[in-house]
Design a protein around this motif. Structure first.
Motif, PDB file in Angstrom:
ATOM      1  N   GLU A   1       0.778  -1.117  -0.201  1.00  0.00           N
ATOM      2  CA  GLU A   1      -0.045   0.121   0.014  1.00  0.00           C
ATOM      3  C   GLU A   1       0.810   1.052  -0.010  1.00  0.00           C
ATOM      4  O   GLU A   1       0.570   2.173  -0.479  1.00  0.00           O
ATOM      5  CB  GLU A   1      -0.710  -0.103   1.265  1.00  0.00           C
ATOM      6  N   SER A   2       1.987   1.346   0.766  1.00  0.00           N
ATOM      7  CA  SER A   2       2.928   2.471   0.880  1.00  0.00           C
ATOM      8  C   SER A   2       3.443   2.733  -0.341  1.00  0.00           C
ATOM      9  O   SER A   2       3.497   3.820  -0.908  1.00  0.00           O
ATOM     10  CB  SER A   2       3.985   2.223   1.849  1.00  0.00           C
ATOM     11  N   VAL A   3       3.898   1.715  -1.176  1.00  0.00           N
ATOM     12  CA  VAL A   3       4.484   1.898  -2.640  1.00  0.00           C
ATOM     13  C   VAL A   3       3.543   2.488  -3.523  1.00  0.00           C
ATOM     14  O   VAL A   3       3.792   3.284  -4.442  1.00  0.00           O
ATOM     15  CB  VAL A   3       5.221   0.589  -2.969  1.00  0.00           C
ATOM     16  N   ILE A   4       2.257   1.855  -3.378  1.00  0.00           N
ATOM     17  CA  ILE A   4       1.367   2.338  -4.381  1.00  0.00           C
ATOM     18  C   ILE A   4       0.793   3.758  -4.123  1.00  0.00           C
ATOM     19  O   ILE A   4       0.817   4.553  -5.332  1.00  0.00           O
ATOM     20  CB  ILE A   4      -0.084   1.347  -4.179  1.00  0.00           C
TER      21      ILE A   4
ATOM     22  N   GLU B   1      -0.499  10.882 -12.714  1.00  0.00           N
ATOM     23  CA  GLU B   1      -1.837  11.272 -12.447  1.00  0.00           C
ATOM     24  C   GLU B   1      -2.788  10.504 -13.385  1.00  0.00           C
ATOM     25  O   GLU B   1      -3.870  10.576 -13.341  1.00  0.00           O
ATOM     26  CB  GLU B   1      -1.992  12.636 -12.768  1.00  0.00           C
ATOM     27  N   ASP B   2      -2.147   9.715 -14.565  1.00  0.00           N
ATOM     28  CA  ASP B   2      -2.994   9.328 -15.321  1.00  0.00           C
ATOM     29  C   ASP B   2      -3.888   8.056 -14.971  1.00  0.00           C
ATOM     30  O   ASP B   2      -4.883   7.806 -15.379  1.00  0.00           O
ATOM     31  CB  ASP B   2      -2.560   9.089 -16.917  1.00  0.00           C
ATOM     32  N   VAL B   3      -3.215   7.327 -14.229  1.00  0.00           N
ATOM     33  CA  VAL B   3      -3.833   5.963 -13.582  1.00  0.00           C
ATOM     34  C   VAL B   3      -3.561   5.883 -12.276  1.00  0.00           C
ATOM     35  O   VAL B   3      -2.424   6.185 -11.711  1.00  0.00           O
ATOM     36  CB  VAL B   3      -3.140   4.742 -14.210  1.00  0.00           C
ATOM     37  N   GLN B   4      -4.564   5.881 -11.331  1.00  0.00           N
ATOM     38  CA  GLN B   4      -4.691   5.690  -9.866  1.00  0.00           C
ATOM     39  C   GLN B   4      -4.908   4.584  -9.636  1.00  0.00           C
ATOM     40  O   GLN B   4      -6.060   3.855  -9.921  1.00  0.00           O
ATOM     41  CB  GLN B   4      -5.664   6.779  -9.436  1.00  0.00           C
ATOM     42  N   GLN B   5      -3.908   3.587  -8.890  1.00  0.00           N
ATOM     43  CA  GLN B   5      -4.107   2.380  -8.850  1.00  0.00           C
ATOM     44  C   GLN B   5      -4.407   2.073  -7.103  1.00  0.00           C
ATOM     45  O   GLN B   5      -4.451   2.948  -6.417  1.00  0.00           O
ATOM     46  CB  GLN B   5      -2.805   1.436  -9.169  1.00  0.00           C
ATOM     47  N   TYR B   6      -5.038   0.723  -7.018  1.00  0.00           N
ATOM     48  CA  TYR B   6      -5.300   0.326  -5.569  1.00  0.00           C
ATOM     49  C   TYR B   6      -5.068  -0.977  -5.393  1.00  0.00           C
ATOM     50  O   TYR B   6      -4.459  -1.764  -6.521  1.00  0.00           O
ATOM     51  CB  TYR B   6      -6.954   0.638  -5.231  1.00  0.00           C
ATOM     52  N   ALA B   7      -4.567  -1.406  -4.255  1.00  0.00           N
ATOM     53  CA  ALA B   7      -4.100  -2.718  -3.966  1.00  0.00           C
ATOM     54  C   ALA B   7      -5.066  -3.904  -4.262  1.00  0.00           C
ATOM     55  O   ALA B   7      -6.358  -3.511  -3.661  1.00  0.00           O
ATOM     56  CB  ALA B   7      -3.679  -2.792  -2.558  1.00  0.00           C
ATOM     57  N   ALA B   8      -4.838  -4.807  -4.738  1.00  0.00           N
ATOM     58  CA  ALA B   8      -5.897  -6.017  -5.053  1.00  0.00           C
ATOM     59  C   ALA B   8      -5.227  -7.153  -5.071  1.00  0.00           C
ATOM     60  O   ALA B   8      -3.773  -7.456  -4.950  1.00  0.00           O
ATOM     61  CB  ALA B   8      -6.332  -5.972  -6.562  1.00  0.00           C
ATOM     62  N   GLY B   9      -5.848  -8.371  -4.739  1.00  0.00           N
ATOM     63  CA  GLY B   9      -5.308  -9.707  -4.394  1.00  0.00           C
ATOM     64  C   GLY B   9      -4.373  -9.773  -3.073  1.00  0.00           C
ATOM     65  O   GLY B   9      -4.937  -9.136  -2.112  1.00  0.00           O
ATOM     66  N   ASP B  10      -3.660 -10.657  -3.102  1.00  0.00           N
ATOM     67  CA  ASP B  10      -2.746 -10.950  -1.774  1.00  0.00           C
ATOM     68  C   ASP B  10      -1.886  -9.608  -1.157  1.00  0.00           C
ATOM     69  O   ASP B  10      -1.879  -9.726   0.145  1.00  0.00           O
ATOM     70  CB  ASP B  10      -1.691 -11.889  -2.083  1.00  0.00           C
ATOM     71  N   ASN B  11      -1.892  -8.710  -2.044  1.00  0.00           N
ATOM     72  CA  ASN B  11      -1.148  -7.445  -1.322  1.00  0.00           C
ATOM     73  C   ASN B  11      -2.143  -6.630  -0.577  1.00  0.00           C
ATOM     74  O   ASN B  11      -1.749  -5.487  -0.061  1.00  0.00           O
ATOM     75  CB  ASN B  11      -0.215  -6.886  -2.412  1.00  0.00           C
ATOM     76  N   LYS B  12      -3.334  -6.594  -0.824  1.00  0.00           N
ATOM     77  CA  LYS B  12      -4.301  -5.819  -0.102  1.00  0.00           C
ATOM     78  C   LYS B  12      -4.213  -5.755   1.371  1.00  0.00           C
ATOM     79  O   LYS B  12      -4.399  -6.975   1.966  1.00  0.00           O
ATOM     80  CB  LYS B  12      -5.822  -6.084  -0.621  1.00  0.00           C
ATOM     81  N   GLY B  13      -4.042  -4.689   2.029  1.00  0.00           N
ATOM     82  CA  GLY B  13      -3.869  -4.706   3.142  1.00  0.00           C
ATOM     83  C   GLY B  13      -2.278  -4.556   4.014  1.00  0.00           C
ATOM     84  O   GLY B  13      -2.068  -4.601   4.946  1.00  0.00           O
ATOM     85  N   ARG B  14      -1.534  -5.211   2.810  1.00  0.00           N
ATOM     86  CA  ARG B  14      -0.389  -5.219   3.203  1.00  0.00           C
ATOM     87  C   ARG B  14       0.458  -3.759   3.212  1.00  0.00           C
ATOM     88  O   ARG B  14       0.686  -3.044   2.055  1.00  0.00           O
ATOM     89  CB  ARG B  14       0.710  -6.089   2.272  1.00  0.00           C
ATOM     90  N   GLU B  15       0.896  -3.170   4.232  1.00  0.00           N
ATOM     91  CA  GLU B  15       1.321  -1.884   4.367  1.00  0.00           C
ATOM     92  C   GLU B  15       2.694  -1.301   3.811  1.00  0.00           C
ATOM     93  O   GLU B  15       2.775  -0.487   2.693  1.00  0.00           O
ATOM     94  CB  GLU B  15       1.167  -1.085   5.659  1.00  0.00           C
ATOM     95  N   GLY B  16       3.566  -2.188   4.155  1.00  0.00           N
ATOM     96  CA  GLY B  16       4.987  -1.902   3.554  1.00  0.00           C
ATOM     97  C   GLY B  16       5.417  -0.536   4.107  1.00  0.00           C
ATOM     98  O   GLY B  16       4.902  -0.140   4.973  1.00  0.00           O
ATOM     99  N   SER B  17       6.524  -0.218   3.419  1.00  0.00           N
ATOM    100  CA  SER B  17       7.068   1.161   3.952  1.00  0.00           C
ATOM    101  C   SER B  17       7.950   1.747   2.648  1.00  0.00           C
ATOM    102  O   SER B  17       8.261   1.108   1.813  1.00  0.00           O
ATOM    103  CB  SER B  17       7.933   0.939   4.917  1.00  0.00           C
ATOM    104  N   VAL B  18       8.118   3.090   2.825  1.00  0.00           N
ATOM    105  CA  VAL B  18       8.804   3.863   1.924  1.00  0.00           C
ATOM    106  C   VAL B  18       9.445   4.849   2.581  1.00  0.00           C
ATOM    107  O   VAL B  18       9.019   5.503   3.306  1.00  0.00           O
ATOM    108  CB  VAL B  18       7.831   4.657   0.757  1.00  0.00           C
TER     109      VAL B  18
END
Length: 611
Positions: free
Chosen positions: A263-266, A274-291
């Motif tokens: 999620e942090s990387v996304i 700005e042209d494509v705004q993504q969201y976490a899907a599948g197994d990485n949904k809710g995986r926060e990570g860090s930047v």
């Protein structure tokens, strides 16, 4: 096990296939583009496979690399309904039947354009660039005169062709195909009849003329369908199309899921484009990570636009400190990305090799071959000789025999050892490699290659043998006089070196290392990514990451720097599955920090300052 997810974009593509409508799928990083492509290919097979086979027609799938070709073939079960190939292979397969048209394209467009290009570089002086351009233009003019007498053209594995001999290279394929698509309706019609469906993977990395040409093939009611799969923001190679779109009646579809990044990387990726705004899907949904960005004060280079060796060491020491602070020491899931190889070479231990192939004796083609691990002088060392040394060091006799059987003329089925018993052949091979190990430890690269050529342990090209057997160039290199022969000086310098740096270089080119260039990881993914940005290390003309990330602090980038740098940064950031770290060297760390916060690229707790 991850369940297959059919996205809104996949449904839109399926509808296009059902209505026989061309399309372009814009798929951001980690969105599962290849899965969408394979699903589309399988959908065509399910609905129309039998009819296409009866008609003797095929589905074309064009992709960017040989590796991608094999991946897609496997996923499709090696079904011969599909023609999965690289762009150059696909184009050559179509154009090879049009021999007279190839000649026409070379005479009317390709060779004249090359002559004009080289003449524009020639200012009439005696500089290396002017002499090189003058000689190239003269050679192209001779080739142009010879073309009417050439009977047949062949495609050879080289950048440019030898036109008088009927040989055309990689770049020629693109230009000739562009010409044929534009000027030859028969060529377009036959291509369309053979392939009612043409899918293009990594469409951003194809070429503008080819996109336009395929759109001509597929433009109109009842004509073939073309489907593009790619992302303009992941176009990082000069000369490729970047943006792409379907024929006028086609539609553009965006795929906004991200199945790769935390999620942090996304959030960083979405802030970056700005042209494509993504969201976490599948197994990485809710995986926060860090930047985390660590901003480091950059030193003023001691050398003209370059760091001294001592400065490189200090910069690497700051990287080591950061890695320690992040708790990333002794981890095997961290990949460190640099823009160019200078710091990688220093850290891994092939500095002199890297310097030689970036120096005055290295042509652009020699440097490219060095990067790819394909230079004619180095390839036998990295492909055959060093693997033999590795097998010898661990006493793996089976591996030694395997390498020699595959690569050695002496151990081929018709080689000098063919009549020996298996036992005698094994004893001979082990004895030879034992002698080779001695040369490897105590001799020069020339000694090693001479031994292997003499014992027929490697397949040596004619050019390699010429360099080994000629006398070394003793005269002082003069660029104005020797520019066309500088490969001799390169070879002499390399052959006089010992083998100490070869293991590190071999590890680097086979990706058996935690270091890579930012260009080199496209298509890859890793749990933890460290990206190093330093404009002194970068090519100042092409890149300036300080200007891209903090233009208010470092100054506005040129249009070219902005275009190249943003895309390369996006590709680098999006390789991270979980955690991303950026080590950012800049002249004014505090000002850079304020600007990054003001642009909402990062939050305060994601930025560290280090002097």
């Amino acid at each position: 096990m991850t369940l297959k997810i059919e996205t809104a974009a996949d449904l839109a593509v399926r509808e296009c296939l059902e209505k026989h409508r061309s399309f372009a799928l814009i798929a951001g990083a980690g969105s599962g583009k290849t899965s969408s492509l394979v699903d589309a290919l399988e959908s065509v097979r399910q609905r129309e496979g039998r009819q296409l086979r009866q008609n003797g027609q095929h589905v074309a799938c064009i992709t960017f690399t040989k590796r991608a070709v094999e991946v897609i073939k496997v996923r499709l079960g090696f079904d011969d309904l599909y023609r999965v190939s690289t762009l150059h292979s696909f184009l050559w397969e179509q154009m090879s039947r049009f021999q007279s048209d190839i000649r026409e394209a070379l005479i009317t467009r390709r060779l004249p354009a090359l002559i004009v290009r080289e003449r524009a570089k020639d200012n009439g002086g005696n500089s290396r660039a002017a002499i090189d351009a003058r000689n190239k233009a003269a050679q192209y003019e001779k080739n142009l005169e010879a073309l009417p007498t050439v009977d047949h053209f062949r495609y050879r594995d080289a950048k440019f062709g030898d036109y008088a001999k009927g040989q055309i290279g990689h770049d020629d394929i693109i230009e000739i195909a562009t010409y044929l698509f534009e000027a030859n309706a028969t060529f377009r019609r036959i291509t369309g009849l053979r392939f009612p469906y043409i899918f293009v993977d990594e469409a951003q990395d194809t070429f503008e003329g080819i996109v336009s040409g395929l759109n001509l093939v597929c433009a109109g009611e009842g004509l073939p369908l073309v489907g593009y799969f790619g992302d303009p923001w992941q176009q990082i190679y000069d000369g490729s199309a970047g943006s792409f779109g379907p024929p006028p009646e086609g539609i553009t579809v965006s795929k906004t899921e991200n199945f790769r990044c935390s999620e942090s990387v996304i959030r960083l990726l979405n802030a970056f484009r700005e042209d494509v705004q993504q969201y976490a899907a599948g197994d990485n949904k809710g995986r926060e990570g860090s930047v985390i960005f660590r901003i480091v004060k950059a030193e003023k280079p001691d050398l003209p636009r370059k760091y001294s060796e001592a400065q490189i060491e200090r910069a690497l020491a700051k990287m080591d400190t950061a890695i320690t602070d992040w708790g990333w020491n002794d981890r095997n899931d961290v990949v460190k990305l640099f823009l160019v190889r200078q710091m990688i070479a220093r850290r891994m231990g092939f500095v002199e090799l890297n310097r030689l192939f970036n120096g005055q004796f290295a042509s652009a083609s020699a440097e490219d071959a060095f990067v790819a691990g394909e230079h004619l002088l180095l390839l036998p060392l990295t492909k055959t000789i060093y693997p033999l040394i590795l097998a010898y060091e661990v006493k793996d006799s089976r591996r030694i025999i395997e390498i020699l059987r595959n690569d050695s003329p002496a151990f081929a089925i018709d080689g000098v050892n063919a009549s020996r018993t298996l036992k005698a052949m094994i004893e001979t091979s082990l004895a030879l490699v034992d002698q080779l190990a001695t040369h490897w430890k105590t001799g020069t690269i020339r000694d090693v290659l001479n031994f292997c050529v003499d014992k027929q342990m490697i397949r040596a090209s004619d050019k390699l043998c010429q360099h080994l057997h000629r006398e070394a160039r003793e005269e002082t290199y003069d660029e104005a006089i020797h520019v066309l022969d500088k490969g001799d000086w390169l070879a002499d310098a390399l052959l006089g070196m010992n083998t100490v740096e070869l293991p590190a270089y071999a590890s680097f080119i086979t990706n058996n290392t935690a270091y890579s260039t930012q260009h080199g990881v496209k298509g890859e993914e890793y749990p933890k990514i460290l990206v190093v940005y330093d404009d002194v290390e970068a090519n100042w003309t092409n890149y300036s990451f300080a200007r891209i990330l903090t233009p208010g602090t470092a100054g506005e980038p040129t249009d070219g720097q902005r275009e190249r740098g943003r895309k390369l940064a996006y590709v680098s950031f999006s390789r991270a599955l979980e955690d991303l770290r950026v080590l950012f060297f800049t002249a004014n760390p505090e000002a850079a920090r304020k600007e990054l916060l003001a642009t909402n690229l990062l939050k305060a707790d994601q930025i560290q300052i280090s002097e």
